[in-house]
Design a protein around this motif. Structure first.
Motif, short mmCIF file in Angstrom:
data_model
loop_
_atom_site.label_atom_id
_atom_site.label_comp_id
_atom_site.label_asym_id
_atom_site.label_seq_id
_atom_site.Cartn_x
_atom_site.Cartn_y
_atom_site.Cartn_z
N VAL A 72 0.86 -1.19 0.00
CA VAL A 72 0.00 0.00 0.00
C VAL A 72 0.89 1.24 0.00
CG1 VAL A 72 -1.91 -1.13 1.19
CG2 VAL A 72 -0.14 0.02 2.52
N THR A 73 0.32 2.35 -0.37
CA THR A 73 1.07 3.60 -0.40
C THR A 73 1.16 4.19 1.00
OG1 THR A 73 0.29 4.06 -2.64
CG2 THR A 73 1.19 5.91 -1.39
N ILE A 74 2.37 4.39 1.45
CA ILE A 74 2.60 4.99 2.77
C ILE A 74 3.72 6.02 2.64
CG2 ILE A 74 1.81 3.02 4.13
CD1 ILE A 74 4.73 2.21 4.43
N PRO A 75 3.82 6.96 3.58
CA PRO A 75 4.88 7.98 3.51
C PRO A 75 6.26 7.35 3.64
CG PRO A 75 3.19 8.59 5.10
CD PRO A 75 2.93 7.17 4.74
N ALA A 76 7.24 8.01 3.08
CA ALA A 76 8.63 7.57 3.23
C ALA A 76 9.05 7.77 4.69
CB ALA A 76 9.54 8.37 2.31
N TYR A 77 10.04 7.01 5.12
CA TYR A 77 10.56 7.18 6.47
C TYR A 77 11.11 8.59 6.62
CZ TYR A 77 13.70 7.05 10.44
OH TYR A 77 14.36 7.35 11.61
N ASN A 78 10.81 9.22 7.73
CA ASN A 78 11.30 10.56 8.04
C ASN A 78 11.69 10.59 9.51
OD1 ASN A 78 11.68 13.31 8.61
ND2 ASN A 78 10.06 13.95 7.21
N LYS A 79 12.93 10.93 9.78
CA LYS A 79 13.40 10.91 11.17
C LYS A 79 12.75 11.98 12.03
CE LYS A 79 17.55 13.75 10.35
NZ LYS A 79 19.02 13.79 10.48
N GLN A 97 5.07 7.37 8.85
CA GLN A 97 5.14 6.07 8.17
C GLN A 97 4.56 4.97 9.05
OE1 GLN A 97 8.79 3.31 7.49
NE2 GLN A 97 8.56 4.46 5.56
N TYR A 98 4.88 4.97 10.32
CA TYR A 98 4.43 3.92 11.22
C TYR A 98 2.93 4.04 11.50
CZ TYR A 98 9.43 3.32 11.75
OH TYR A 98 10.76 3.11 11.50
N ILE A 99 2.45 5.26 11.58
CA ILE A 99 1.01 5.46 11.77
C ILE A 99 0.23 4.87 10.60
CG2 ILE A 99 -0.81 7.22 11.85
CD1 ILE A 99 1.13 8.96 13.47
N GLU A 100 0.72 5.09 9.40
CA GLU A 100 0.03 4.57 8.22
C GLU A 100 0.15 3.05 8.11
OE1 GLU A 100 -1.93 6.24 5.57
OE2 GLU A 100 -2.07 7.21 7.52
N LEU A 101 1.28 2.50 8.50
CA LEU A 101 1.41 1.04 8.53
C LEU A 101 0.34 0.43 9.42
CD1 LEU A 101 5.28 0.50 8.84
CD2 LEU A 101 3.85 -0.27 6.95
N GLU A 102 0.10 1.07 10.55
CA GLU A 102 -0.90 0.55 11.47
C GLU A 102 -2.32 0.83 10.98
OE1 GLU A 102 -1.26 0.23 16.24
OE2 GLU A 102 -0.81 2.25 15.49
N ASN A 103 -2.57 2.04 10.52
CA ASN A 103 -3.92 2.39 10.08
C ASN A 103 -4.39 1.57 8.88
OD1 ASN A 103 -4.13 4.30 12.08
ND2 ASN A 103 -3.70 6.05 10.75
N LYS A 104 -3.43 1.15 8.05
CA LYS A 104 -3.79 0.37 6.86
C LYS A 104 -3.61 -1.12 7.06
CE LYS A 104 -3.09 4.19 3.63
NZ LYS A 104 -2.37 4.72 2.45
N PHE A 105 -3.43 -1.53 8.31
CA PHE A 105 -3.38 -2.95 8.69
C PHE A 105 -2.36 -3.73 7.87
CE2 PHE A 105 -7.71 -1.36 9.41
CZ PHE A 105 -7.80 -1.54 10.78
N GLN A 120 20.55 2.02 11.85
CA GLN A 120 19.97 3.20 12.48
C GLN A 120 20.87 4.43 12.31
OE1 GLN A 120 18.92 4.63 17.02
NE2 GLN A 120 18.63 2.46 16.56
N SER A 121 22.16 4.24 12.47
CA SER A 121 23.09 5.37 12.40
C SER A 121 23.06 6.05 11.04
CB SER A 121 24.51 4.90 12.72
OG SER A 121 24.90 3.86 11.84
N GLU A 122 22.79 5.28 9.99
CA GLU A 122 22.82 5.84 8.65
C GLU A 122 21.60 6.70 8.34
OE1 GLU A 122 23.49 2.75 5.81
OE2 GLU A 122 25.43 2.17 6.67
N VAL A 123 20.46 6.37 8.92
CA VAL A 123 19.24 7.12 8.60
C VAL A 123 18.92 8.21 9.61
CG1 VAL A 123 18.22 5.24 7.27
CG2 VAL A 123 17.73 5.42 9.71
N THR A 124 19.51 8.12 10.83
CA THR A 124 19.23 9.15 11.83
C THR A 124 20.40 10.09 12.05
OG1 THR A 124 20.00 7.80 13.69
CG2 THR A 124 17.68 7.57 13.04
N GLY A 125 21.60 9.67 11.65
CA GLY A 125 22.78 10.50 11.89
C GLY A 125 23.35 10.35 13.28
N VAL A 126 22.73 9.52 14.11
CA VAL A 126 23.24 9.28 15.46
C VAL A 126 24.31 8.20 15.39
CG1 VAL A 126 22.66 8.44 17.77
CG2 VAL A 126 21.05 9.92 16.55
#
Length: 377
Positions: free
Chosen positions: A126-133, A138-146, A158-164
């Motif tokens: 299904v269409t969901i938003p891209a991950y955004n730190k 994205q996670y809300i839509e994963l749940e709402n769309k079952f 994790q370090s690569e997508v959050t910069g931490v």
């Protein structure tokens, strides 16, 4: 002849009862693990496993159901992500990461120090938003769309997508930062890590006999004009937690995202000077003063001091208390009650042994082994 008929009938009745019990056990096992009844096909397979003495395989079969991830695990872990211990919060990166680690059978001690993050796979149907730190959309839509979390979560560094750079598993996810690094002085992160992964709030490790040289300047030494209150009460928690608090010295939650500033202590750590000679945090070094004395019984590993979040998470997850806490939490989830009798408490310790050593922190095996204990006679 009559006696033979009675004996044969008795044996037949016993076998029928045993077979019926196996089916009941399979049904109960699936409900407890997947939170939904099994299909007839799955029930038949699980019943056969149990009849053949392979109850663990039956439990693993139940965990193949996507609802083990979408319902059971999701609602179990949600409580760990907020100060209210509530499951009534949206799906988030913390919960998704635990689910993904269990699915992939990643050694679960890494939940507190691994460079893991689970996001939606690009093949999600299904269409969901891209991950955004900076948001949880994205996670809300994963749940709402079952969306099936079993089939549509993907592991990334994790370090690569959050910069931490000092990643510590779920402790450095956005959801954890939002709940435990926002405002305050980051003490909440230590407290809720103990509560969630050691099954102990600070009152349970309260020890006024350890040195207080790490207690910060924002703690009064004579609250209410009486220094005895500090010595006999306050120091019991603050000495230990402030000793560990340096791990979070470079962390904050600002502008809707986790911030990590290596080499620069965030201002809030040293704010509110109520006692000018108190401890000043200058880096991310920490020491576990609870490793000695009465709290040595928590079974800490040999290394009880270090730098940063990852090393602290590693120490906590290698403790005996972590293994016993996870075993207890799983028992309470799948058996829907606390362990009561001595034999059950012994089983908790046995399962902790398996989890920590033989099974290499396999949460899947822990669920399977534990669920068998309460599938019924």
């Amino acid at each position: 002849m009559k006696k033979e008929f009675i004996v044969i009938s008795f044996v037949s009745l016993s076998l029928n009862s045993a077979f019926g019990a196996a089916r009941d056990q399979a049904y109960r096992l699936h409900n407890r693990l997947a939170s939904v009844p099994p299909t007839t096909e799955v029930l038949n397979q699980m019943e056969t496993y149990i009849k053949n003495g392979n109850a663990k395989d039956a439990a693993l079969k139940a965990m193949d159901d996507q609802n083990f991830y979408n319902i059971t695990l999701k609602n179990w872990v949600k409580r760990w992500t907020n100060v209210d211990n509530s499951p009534r919060v949206p799906l988030n990166d913390y919960v998704a990461t635990v689910i993904g680690m269990v699915r992939d059978n990643i050694p679960f001690d890494q939940v507190l120090y691994g460079d893991h993050l689970y996001i939606a796979a690009p093949t999600t149907p299904v269409t969901i938003p891209a991950y955004n730190k900076k948001d949880n959309n994205q996670y809300i839509e994963l749940e709402n769309k079952f969306v099936s979390l079993k089939d549509n979560l993907m592991r990334v560094n994790q370090s690569e997508v959050t910069g931490v750079k000092d990643t510590a598993g779920v402790l450095t996810t956005r959801a954890a930062a939002s709940a435990f690094f926002s405002a305050g002085t980051n003490r909440r992160m230590t407290r809720f890590t103990f509560m969630n992964f050691l099954c102990r709030d600070f009152e349970a490790v309260h020890d006024i006999n350890i040195t207080d040289y790490h207690v910060r300047r924002d703690v009064e030494r004579n609250p209410g004009g009486d220094s005895r209150t500090y010595r006999n009460q306050c120091v019991g928690c603050h000495a230990g937690q402030d000793g560990l608090g340096g791990a979070w010295a470079y962390f904050d939650f600002v502008d809707n995202e986790i911030k990590h500033t290596p080499g620069t202590v965030v201002a809030k750590i040293n704010k509110n000077v109520l006692y000018k000679d108190g401890y000043v945090t200058t880096n991310d070094e920490w020491i576990n003063l609870w490793a000695d004395g009465q709290n040595a019984s928590l079974g800490w590993p040999d290394k009880t001091s270090g730098k940063g979040a990852r090393e602290l998470g590693m120490m906590i997850s290698r403790s005996r208390a972590f293994a016993e806490c996870m075993s207890t939490r799983v028992f309470e989830l799948v058996c829907v009650r606390k362990p009561k009798i001595d034999s059950e408490k012994k089983e908790i310790k046995r399962l902790a042994d398996l989890f920590q050593a033989n099974d290499n922190f396999s949460m899947k095996n822990l669920f399977a082994e534990t669920s068998i204990l309460c599938m019924g006679e």
